[in-house]
Design a protein around this motif. Structure first.
Motif, mmCIF file in Angstrom:
data_model
loop_
_atom_site.group_PDB
_atom_site.id
_atom_site.type_symbol
_atom_site.label_atom_id
_atom_site.label_comp_id
_atom_site.label_asym_id
_atom_site.label_seq_id
_atom_site.Cartn_x
_atom_site.Cartn_y
_atom_site.Cartn_z
ATOM 1 N N ALA A 146 47.155 35.954 43.273
ATOM 2 C CA ALA A 146 47.287 35.428 41.920
ATOM 3 C C ALA A 146 46.998 36.521 40.894
ATOM 4 N N ALA A 147 46.026 37.383 41.179
ATOM 5 C CA ALA A 147 45.704 38.472 40.264
ATOM 6 C C ALA A 147 46.867 39.456 40.142
ATOM 7 N N LEU A 148 47.498 39.754 41.250
ATOM 8 C CA LEU A 148 48.643 40.671 41.215
ATOM 9 C C LEU A 148 49.792 40.081 40.404
ATOM 10 N N GLU A 149 50.017 38.784 40.553
ATOM 11 C CA GLU A 149 51.064 38.130 39.773
ATOM 12 C C GLU A 149 50.711 38.109 38.289
ATOM 13 N N LEU A 150 49.433 37.876 37.980
ATOM 14 C CA LEU A 150 49.016 37.899 36.585
ATOM 15 C C LEU A 150 49.208 39.280 35.982
ATOM 16 N N ALA A 151 48.866 40.314 36.736
ATOM 17 C CA ALA A 151 49.045 41.681 36.240
ATOM 18 C C ALA A 151 50.503 41.956 35.903
ATOM 19 N N ARG A 152 51.404 41.431 36.726
ATOM 20 C CA ARG A 152 52.831 41.615 36.449
ATOM 21 C C ARG A 152 53.234 40.891 35.172
ATOM 22 N N ARG A 153 52.719 39.686 34.998
ATOM 23 C CA ARG A 153 53.110 38.865 33.844
ATOM 24 C C ARG A 153 52.595 39.414 32.520
ATOM 25 N N ILE A 154 51.417 40.031 32.539
ATOM 26 C CA ILE A 154 50.840 40.492 31.267
ATOM 27 C C ILE A 154 50.882 42.018 31.165
ATOM 28 N N SER A 155 51.851 42.616 31.830
ATOM 29 C CA SER A 155 51.970 44.071 31.797
ATOM 30 C C SER A 155 52.264 44.602 30.392
ATOM 31 N N ASP A 156 52.678 43.713 29.491
ATOM 32 C CA ASP A 156 52.932 44.117 28.112
ATOM 33 C C ASP A 156 51.662 44.170 27.269
ATOM 34 N N LEU A 157 50.524 43.749 27.846
ATOM 35 C CA LEU A 157 49.261 43.708 27.098
ATOM 36 C C LEU A 157 48.318 44.809 27.579
ATOM 37 N N PRO A 158 47.462 45.328 26.684
ATOM 38 C CA PRO A 158 46.472 46.342 27.081
ATOM 39 C C PRO A 158 45.247 45.692 27.720
ATOM 40 N N VAL A 159 45.479 44.994 28.836
ATOM 41 C CA VAL A 159 44.425 44.244 29.521
ATOM 42 C C VAL A 159 44.388 44.665 30.979
ATOM 43 N N ARG A 160 43.201 44.915 31.488
ATOM 44 C CA ARG A 160 43.066 45.268 32.893
ATOM 45 C C ARG A 160 42.831 44.007 33.711
ATOM 46 N N VAL A 161 43.394 43.955 34.921
ATOM 47 C CA VAL A 161 43.273 42.800 35.804
ATOM 48 C C VAL A 161 42.503 43.212 37.062
ATOM 49 N N ALA A 162 41.515 42.393 37.452
ATOM 50 C CA ALA A 162 40.760 42.636 38.689
ATOM 51 C C ALA A 162 40.708 41.337 39.483
ATOM 52 N N TYR A 163 40.166 41.407 40.702
ATOM 53 C CA TYR A 163 40.124 40.215 41.547
ATOM 54 C C TYR A 163 38.877 40.236 42.422
ATOM 55 N N GLY A 164 38.615 39.090 43.057
ATOM 56 C CA GLY A 164 37.542 38.972 44.034
ATOM 57 C C GLY A 164 36.153 39.000 43.418
ATOM 58 N N MET A 165 35.155 39.026 44.284
ATOM 59 C CA MET A 165 33.769 39.060 43.835
ATOM 60 C C MET A 165 33.471 40.328 43.045
ATOM 61 N N GLU A 166 34.089 41.424 43.431
ATOM 62 C CA GLU A 166 33.893 42.672 42.691
ATOM 63 C C GLU A 166 34.375 42.526 41.246
ATOM 64 N N GLY A 167 35.507 41.863 41.079
ATOM 65 C CA GLY A 167 36.013 41.643 39.736
ATOM 66 C C GLY A 167 35.103 40.725 38.926
ATOM 67 N N LEU A 168 34.581 39.673 39.570
ATOM 68 C CA LEU A 168 33.688 38.751 38.867
ATOM 69 C C LEU A 168 32.412 39.457 38.405
ATOM 70 N N THR A 169 31.832 40.274 39.259
ATOM 71 C CA THR A 169 30.597 40.960 38.883
ATOM 72 C C THR A 169 30.870 42.003 37.796
ATOM 73 N N GLU A 170 32.057 42.610 37.828
ATOM 74 C CA GLU A 170 32.409 43.556 36.764
ATOM 75 C C GLU A 170 32.546 42.835 35.424
ATOM 76 N N ALA A 171 33.197 41.675 35.432
ATOM 77 C CA ALA A 171 33.336 40.893 34.199
ATOM 78 C C ALA A 171 31.968 40.477 33.667
ATOM 79 N N ALA A 172 31.061 40.115 34.574
ATOM 80 C CA ALA A 172 29.727 39.676 34.169
ATOM 81 C C ALA A 172 28.914 40.809 33.560
ATOM 82 N N ALA A 173 29.139 42.019 34.028
ATOM 83 C CA ALA A 173 28.341 43.165 33.590
ATOM 84 C C ALA A 173 29.030 43.996 32.520
ATOM 85 N N LEU A 174 30.191 43.576 32.053
ATOM 86 C CA LEU A 174 30.991 44.363 31.118
ATOM 87 C C LEU A 174 30.168 44.753 29.886
#
Length: 379
Positions: free
Chosen positions: A60-88
C-alpha cells in the motif's frame, strides 16, 4: 502556542477527528500514518501537506508513493516508518490514535524525543504503563490523555494541590449496546448487534470492547498508570447518557465532574491546546434539554471481560499485556464472525490461565507476553 502535530492512525475515527480539529485550529501537520487505508490517506496528504506519510503495509505504501509522486512528501512503511513519524523533529506533539499494541513502540519513540503525547492508544499504558511513564519522566515528555474519561479526570485534577487529597477516581461508562442483558442473553449477540453503540461513533474494535465492557477494564488499568492510583481507588459507574465523562472525589467529600456532549473532538482539542482552551464551533451542552442523568453499577457476571481486567489490574506484571493481546485477537475473530460474543471472555481467560506472568517486565517480556496470548487465542 500553535503546535505542530504528527497523527499516528490518521484514517481511524480518532485520527479523522484530530484532523478536523487541526483544520479548525490551523495546526500544521508534519506526519500522517495509517495501517492500510490508501485512498483516505492520499486525500489527507493532499490537504495537509505533511513532510512524511506512512502506511504500515508495504504494498500500500508503494502504491501511495506512486500516486503522490507529484507532491514533495516522503513515504515510508512498517514499524520503522511509524517510529520515524513519531520521532519526526518538525513535530512537537504526537497524536497516538492507532488501535492496539502496534502503538507501543512508536509512542516510546516519541517519548524519547521529549514530545507531547496526545494519548488515544490506551493499549500502550495497559501493556507497558510502568515502563512508559518512567520513560516519560526520564525524557521530560508530557502525556495528555485523549480518551474522554481520562481527559475528564485530567481536567478535574487541574485544581488538585496534592494527589494525596484524592479519595477516588470515578470512570463513567455508557454500558454499551447490551446494558441490562444477562450473560445467557449475550450468547446470541452478533457482530451487527455489538457494533450499535448508543452514544459514540468509534472504530469497530473499540466498539466491540465497549460492548463487552473490556474497554472500561482497559481504561481502569490506564487510569492506574496515568494517575498513580491503586485499583481500589478507581470506581466504574454506568452512566447511559455519556454527559458526565468522569469524576474525581476528594477526601473532604467534594466531587468534581467534567461534563459535555458526547463528542470526541472536545478532548482531542483540549489535548492539542492544553493548558489553554480554544473556542469551538461545536454545539455546547444544553442542560435544559439533556435527559435525566442516571447511574448504575456494572454487572461483572454478565460482562466477565470487566472482571478479568480488574483481576489483571490487581495482579500487574505482564498479565495486562496477556489480557490485551488475547482480547485483540479474540475481538478480531469475532469481527470476522469466527466466534460468538461470549467466546471473547472465554478465550481471554484461557490465555490468562496458560501464559506465565512475569513481574518487573522488560519491553521484550511485554512483547513476548502479547504474542503468546495471541497464539493461545488463535490456536
Amino acid at each position: 502556542m500553535k503546535r505542530v502535530i504528527s497523527v499516528l492512525g490518521s484514517t481511524g475515527s480518532i485520527g479523522r477527528q484530530t484532523l478536523e480539529v487541526a483544520r479548525e485550529l490551523g495546526l500544521p501537520v508534519a506526519a500522517l500514518a495509517a495501517r492500510s487505508s490508501l485512498e483516505l490517506l492520499e486525500r489527507q496528504t493532499r490537504e495537509f501537506h505533511p513532510k512524511l506519510v506512512v502506511l504500515y503495509e508495504m504494498e500500500a505504501a508503494l502504491e501511495l508513493a506512486r500516486r503522490i509522486s507529484d507532491l514533495p512528501v516522503r513515504v515510508a512503511y512498517g514499524m520503522e516508518g511509524l517510529t520515524e513519524a513519531a520521532a519526526l523533529e518538525e513535530a512537537d506533539t504526537v497524536v497516538t490514535a492507532m488501535v492496539g499494541m502496534v502503538g507501543l513502540r512508536p509512542t516510546l519513540a516519541a517519548i524519547r524525543k521529549g514530545k507531547r503525547i496526545a494519548l488515544a492508544n490506551k493499549e500502550t499504558l495497559v501493556c507497558a504503563g510502568e515502563l512508559v511513564m518512567e520513560e516519560a519522566r526520564r525524557w521530560g515528555a508530557e502525556i495528555v490523555p485523549v480518551d474522554s474519561e481520562h481527559s475528564a479526570i485530567f481536567q478535574c485534577l487541574q485544581g488538585c494541590r496534592d494527589r494525596r487529597e484524592v479519595r477516588r477516581l470515578i470512570l463513567t461508562c455508557s454500558g454499551g449496546p447490551f446494558f441490562g442483558k444477562s450473560y445467557q442473553e449475550l450468547e446470541y449477540m452478533k457482530r451487527k448487534d455489538a457494533l450499535q453503540h448508543p452514544n459514540w461513533s468509534m472504530g469497530a474494535k473499540i466498539t466491540i470492547d465497549s460492548a463487552t465492557l473490556m474497554n472500561k477494564g482497559l481504561e481502569l488499568i490506564e487510569a492506574m498508570r496515568l494517575y498513580h492510583m491503586p485499583p481500589e481507588q478507581i470506581q466504574i459507574v454506568i452512566h447511559r447518557q455519556s454527559i458526565i465523562h468522569s469524576l474525581v472525589e476528594y477526601w473532604d467529600g467534594a466531587v468534581l465532574a467534567q461534563m459535555g456532549t458526547p463528542d470526541m473532538k472536545l478532548p482531542i482539542r483540549y489535548a492539542l491546546t492544553y493548558p489553554e482552551r480554544s473556542q469551538s464551533a461545536a454545539a455546547p451542552l444544553d442542560l435544559l434539554s439533556c435527559p435525566p442523568l442516571t447511574f448504575a453499577p456494572p454487572d461483572p457476571e454478565a460482562f466477565p471481560c470487566l472482571a478479568l481486567a480488574m483481576d489483571c489490574a490487581r495482579t500487574g506484571g505482564t498479565s495486562c499485556a496477556v489480557l490485551n493481546g488475547a482480547n485483540e485477537a479474540a475481538v478480531g475473530l469475532f469481527l470476522r464472525e469466527k466466534i460468538g460474543f461470549n467466546d471473547i471472555p472465554r478465550l481471554v481467560k484461557k490465555a490468562l490461565d496458560q501464559v506465565e506472568v512475569k513481574w518487573n517486565p522488560s519491553l521484550a517480556d511485554i512483547l513476548e507476553a502479547d504474542q503468546r496470548a495471541r497464539c493461545v487465542v488463535t490456536a
